[in-house]
Design a protein around this motif. Structure first.
Motif, mmCIF file in Angstrom:
data_model
loop_
_atom_site.group_PDB
_atom_site.id
_atom_site.type_symbol
_atom_site.label_atom_id
_atom_site.label_comp_id
_atom_site.label_asym_id
_atom_site.label_seq_id
_atom_site.Cartn_x
_atom_site.Cartn_y
_atom_site.Cartn_z
ATOM 1 N N THR A 147 8.231 -0.495 1.456
ATOM 2 C CA THR A 147 6.770 -0.498 1.528
ATOM 3 C C THR A 147 6.281 0.680 2.353
ATOM 4 O O THR A 147 6.760 0.923 3.465
ATOM 5 C CB THR A 147 6.263 -1.810 2.149
ATOM 6 O OG1 THR A 147 6.727 -2.912 1.369
ATOM 7 C CG2 THR A 147 4.740 -1.829 2.196
ATOM 8 N N LEU A 148 5.305 1.403 1.820
ATOM 9 C CA LEU A 148 4.729 2.541 2.540
ATOM 10 C C LEU A 148 3.555 2.041 3.377
ATOM 11 O O LEU A 148 2.647 1.386 2.860
ATOM 12 C CB LEU A 148 4.265 3.628 1.578
ATOM 13 C CG LEU A 148 5.369 4.530 1.018
ATOM 14 C CD1 LEU A 148 6.105 3.863 -0.125
ATOM 15 C CD2 LEU A 148 4.799 5.856 0.542
ATOM 16 N N ILE A 149 3.577 2.368 4.661
ATOM 17 C CA ILE A 149 2.537 1.951 5.607
ATOM 18 C C ILE A 149 1.734 3.187 6.003
ATOM 19 O O ILE A 149 2.284 4.171 6.507
ATOM 20 C CB ILE A 149 3.150 1.294 6.855
ATOM 21 C CG1 ILE A 149 4.023 0.098 6.459
ATOM 22 C CG2 ILE A 149 2.057 0.881 7.834
ATOM 23 C CD1 ILE A 149 3.287 -1.033 5.787
ATOM 24 N N CYS A 150 0.426 3.127 5.783
ATOM 25 C CA CYS A 150 -0.457 4.259 6.086
ATOM 26 C C CYS A 150 -1.491 3.833 7.125
ATOM 27 O O CYS A 150 -1.904 2.676 7.157
ATOM 28 C CB CYS A 150 -1.186 4.727 4.830
ATOM 29 S SG CYS A 150 -0.109 5.056 3.417
ATOM 30 N N MET A 189 -9.212 10.295 12.221
ATOM 31 C CA MET A 189 -9.728 9.073 11.629
ATOM 32 C C MET A 189 -9.988 9.298 10.139
ATOM 33 O O MET A 189 -10.153 10.419 9.683
ATOM 34 C CB MET A 189 -11.019 8.633 12.327
ATOM 35 C CG MET A 189 -10.816 8.212 13.768
ATOM 36 S SD MET A 189 -12.358 7.715 14.577
ATOM 37 C CE MET A 189 -12.747 6.212 13.682
ATOM 38 N N GLY A 190 -9.993 8.203 9.389
ATOM 39 C CA GLY A 190 -10.264 8.271 7.960
ATOM 40 C C GLY A 190 -9.068 8.575 7.097
ATOM 41 O O GLY A 190 -9.187 8.634 5.867
ATOM 42 N N TYR A 191 -7.884 8.751 7.683
ATOM 43 C CA TYR A 191 -6.722 9.214 6.934
ATOM 44 C C TYR A 191 -6.069 8.117 6.094
ATOM 45 O O TYR A 191 -5.533 8.391 5.016
ATOM 46 C CB TYR A 191 -5.697 9.792 7.907
ATOM 47 C CG TYR A 191 -4.435 10.337 7.279
ATOM 48 C CD1 TYR A 191 -4.422 11.594 6.691
ATOM 49 C CD2 TYR A 191 -3.255 9.602 7.275
ATOM 50 C CE1 TYR A 191 -3.269 12.104 6.119
ATOM 51 C CE2 TYR A 191 -2.092 10.102 6.715
ATOM 52 C CZ TYR A 191 -2.098 11.354 6.132
ATOM 53 O OH TYR A 191 -0.949 11.859 5.572
ATOM 54 N N GLY A 192 -6.091 6.873 6.555
ATOM 55 C CA GLY A 192 -5.283 5.826 5.945
ATOM 56 C C GLY A 192 -5.573 5.575 4.482
ATOM 57 O O GLY A 192 -4.653 5.435 3.668
ATOM 58 N N VAL A 193 -6.857 5.511 4.102
ATOM 59 C CA VAL A 193 -7.209 5.191 2.720
ATOM 60 C C VAL A 193 -6.792 6.300 1.761
ATOM 61 O O VAL A 193 -6.077 6.040 0.785
ATOM 62 C CB VAL A 193 -8.711 4.871 2.594
ATOM 63 C CG1 VAL A 193 -9.115 4.704 1.130
ATOM 64 C CG2 VAL A 193 -9.043 3.596 3.379
ATOM 65 N N ALA A 212 -2.476 0.213 3.583
ATOM 66 C CA ALA A 212 -3.173 1.054 4.549
ATOM 67 C C ALA A 212 -3.833 0.173 5.593
ATOM 68 O O ALA A 212 -4.449 -0.845 5.268
ATOM 69 C CB ALA A 212 -4.233 1.903 3.855
ATOM 70 N N PHE A 213 -3.691 0.557 6.854
ATOM 71 C CA PHE A 213 -4.405 -0.098 7.943
ATOM 72 C C PHE A 213 -5.530 0.830 8.391
ATOM 73 O O PHE A 213 -5.349 2.044 8.494
ATOM 74 C CB PHE A 213 -3.468 -0.393 9.115
ATOM 75 C CG PHE A 213 -2.484 -1.486 8.835
ATOM 76 C CD1 PHE A 213 -2.806 -2.808 9.109
ATOM 77 C CD2 PHE A 213 -1.241 -1.202 8.285
ATOM 78 C CE1 PHE A 213 -1.904 -3.822 8.833
ATOM 79 C CE2 PHE A 213 -0.338 -2.211 8.015
ATOM 80 C CZ PHE A 213 -0.666 -3.530 8.289
ATOM 81 N N ALA A 214 -6.688 0.244 8.645
ATOM 82 C CA ALA A 214 -7.833 1.035 9.076
ATOM 83 C C ALA A 214 -8.700 0.203 10.002
ATOM 84 O O ALA A 214 -8.836 -1.013 9.813
ATOM 85 C CB ALA A 214 -8.656 1.495 7.874
ATOM 86 N N GLY A 215 -9.268 0.838 11.002
ATOM 87 C CA GLY A 215 -10.301 0.187 11.776
ATOM 88 C C GLY A 215 -11.606 0.209 11.000
ATOM 89 O O GLY A 215 -11.732 0.889 9.975
#
Length: 553
Positions: free
Chosen positions: A378-381, A411-415, A432-435
């Motif tokens: 699994t790829l985690i971003c 910031m904004g990279y995960g998506v 993807a994890f994001a705040g």
């Protein structure tokens, strides 16, 4: 005779390009026309140039091949700079093609005109402007060599629209051939001699040119020598975190025991990492320019060696050639540092035990469960924010390349990274994890995921604030909150408006079934976690941070 856009697209085909990310602009219509005829390149239309450039960077990170991005002049160039900066600090191969005004209007401040070389030269490896259609193969060949050689990084090529539209009869370039620096025989002999004199050695891994083969060779070397290994900032997938010799992540919010272990070492074998600010805990773990530790620094760029820290043994080598050379080093009869290695591993294992935090959602428990249950590939971003510190602390990476995260702290990279990762690895799960703040910076790219049927799961950790800045604000100016509160939409409903799957999680127990439904939906999905604002960091609550600051004041 071919027009310039066709010549350019043919060069990209020859170089093995599979995907090009873009927001279309009238300045490079001929290039788009060239891509129309390509049989090997998928053109992915994005919703903002920042997202497009981040996708290209993530593609380069995930595949090791240059990520390709096309944007237009002026505003497009400005938006794309965020992805270029990530590529620079992360040593990621990337080529940005930039549409420019016609040559006959140059230096008149024509519509959206910029000074290309001056603007980009401070943070990319090379900037060129192609002014002659016949030289397109030459410039593209140089760009591919430059982006991948030494310390990889981003390259920008300017494309005046009249140059692209003009025709020329010119031979194609051949695929780039990249030289791989390798250690000399004396380097390996000296490495073995230094290790033989060491009492407290350790290795730090990171940087460019890694692979699963390199991982296996480094893990085998660490096992033979019982050598503790740490990952540099956001390079945790460079070694299986379950490996007996792995002892932690040298990144933001570094555990004090890990920092002390690095500082107390008598020998550091640093493979690929630049030893930047985060990995050195604000440049406090090694003295500048002469470290107290005996530093063995391995890096593919000779210019990087000695740039901050003077190494006793600098080795100009790629990760692959150095890892191959490690197999020739004889194992010690008995490592004198066995107790040191055991202490390092035990200290790391203590850090993986989660603390209970305020609120009905225990985010750390969710991450531990994911680490144990998700497929190893699994790829985690993630982008940047305190939510990512939880991921780095509680999720164990098992294989390379399964972590896509910006060492630049963007910031904004995960998506966008998740979308690129899924396009590059369609058979692997991508999360993807994001705040809440991080997600909103590139949330429009959810439309890109839906358009290209790239199903990713986005976990939004919503605490209604720019959490990292609030943390620093409470430490420096306790109770004086300004500029960090956020009012957010219903993220699950927002996802459904795109045709994606949407869930809202208000308790720890709700997450597992929500994830199962998201994964089974067959489409992209958003899971919003409602976090208690008090659960600000893995170690301390918001109130504890404020109270400590007030006590000091």
């Amino acid at each position: 005779m071919r027009h310039g856009g066709k010549i350019l697209a043919d060069q990209l085909d020859i170089q093995g390009v599979q995907t090009a990310f873009t927001v279309p602009g009238e300045s490079f219509l001929a290039a788009l026309d060239g891509l129309y005829d390509s049989h090997g390149i998928q053109t992915v239309i994005c919703r903002q140039e920042g997202g497009a450039s981040m996708m290209a960077e993530a593609w380069g990170k995930a595949t090791g091949k240059p990520g390709i991005c096309f944007v237009t002049r002026g505003p497009g160039a400005a938006n794309a700079m965020s992805g270029l900066h990530i590529a620079h600090q992360d040593s990621t191969p990337m080529i940005l093609f930039l549409g420019l005004p016609a040559s006959d209007t140059e230096d008149r401040e024509a519509f959206q005109e910029i000074e290309t070389k001056q603007l980009f030269s401070s943070f990319v490896k090379w900037v060129g402007v192609i002014r002659d259609t016949a030289r397109i193969p030459e410039y593209v060949s140089r760009a591919f060599h430059m982006a991948q050689s030494g310390r990889p990084g981003p390259v920008v090529l300017g494309l005046p629209e009249d140059m692209l539209a003009a025709s020329a009869d010119v031979p194609d370039s051949k695929p780039a051939v990249i030289a791989a620096p390798m250690p000399q025989s004396d380097d390996i002999a000296n490495l073995q001699a230094i290790l033989g004199q060491s009492e407290r050695p350790l290795m730090i891994v990171g940087g460019p040119g890694w692979s699963d083969d390199v991982r296996h060779k480094v893990e085998a070397f660490a096992a033979r020598f019982n050598l503790p290994v740490a990952a540099s900032f956001r390079c945790q997938d460079y070694i299986d975190n379950r490996h007996a010799n792995y002892f932690g992540h040298a990144g933001v919010g570094m555990d004090p025991t890990l920092a002390k272990t690095i500082k107390d070492a008598d020998t550091l074998v640093v493979v690929g990492a630049r030893l930047g600010e985060m990995t050195t805990n604000g440049y406090t773990l090694l003295d500048i320019p002469n470290p107290k530790q005996r530093l063995i620094h391995v890096h593919p760029s000779a210019d990087e060696l000695g740039s901050v820290y003077r190494a006793e043994l600098p080795i100009n080598a790629s990760a692959a050639t150095f890892a191959a050379a490690l197999e020739t080093i004889q194992s010690p009869a008995e490592a004198r540092w066995s107790a040191w290695a055991a202490e390092a591993r035990a200290a790391y294992e203590k850090t993986t035990a989660p603390l209970t935090l305020p609120g009905p959602v225990q985010y750390q428990e969710i991450l531990r469960e994911l680490s144990q249950s998700l497929p190893e590939e699994t790829l985690i971003c993630n982008g940047a924010g305190n939510y990512a510190a939880f991921v780095h602390k509680y999720f164990q990476y098992k294989t390379y390349k399964t972590q896509l995260a910006p060492t630049s702290g963007s910031m904004g990279y995960g998506v966008p990274a998740a979308i690129a990762a899924k396009l590059a690895n369609p058979d692997k799960p991508v999360i993807a994890f994001a705040g809440d703040g991080c997600f909103m910076m590139t949330c429009q790219e959810l439309a890109t995921a839906m358009q290209y049927e790239a199903p990713v799961v986005i976990v939004i950790v919503n605490n209604g604030m720019y959490g990292t800045i609030r943390m620093h604000q409470e430490r420096e100016y306790p109770g004086r909150v300004v500029g960090t509160r956020l009012v957010n939409p219903d993220f699950a409903a927002f996802a459904r408006s795109f045709g994606a799957h949407g869930e809202t999680v208000a308790s720890t127990e709700d997450f597992k079934p929500a994830l199962a439904r998201a994964m089974a939906s067959g489409t992209s999905a958003v899971i919003e976690i409602k976090m208690d604002p008090e659960a600000l960091t893995p170690r301390q609550t918001l109130s504890q941070i404020r109270e400590q600051a007030l006590e000091k004041a």
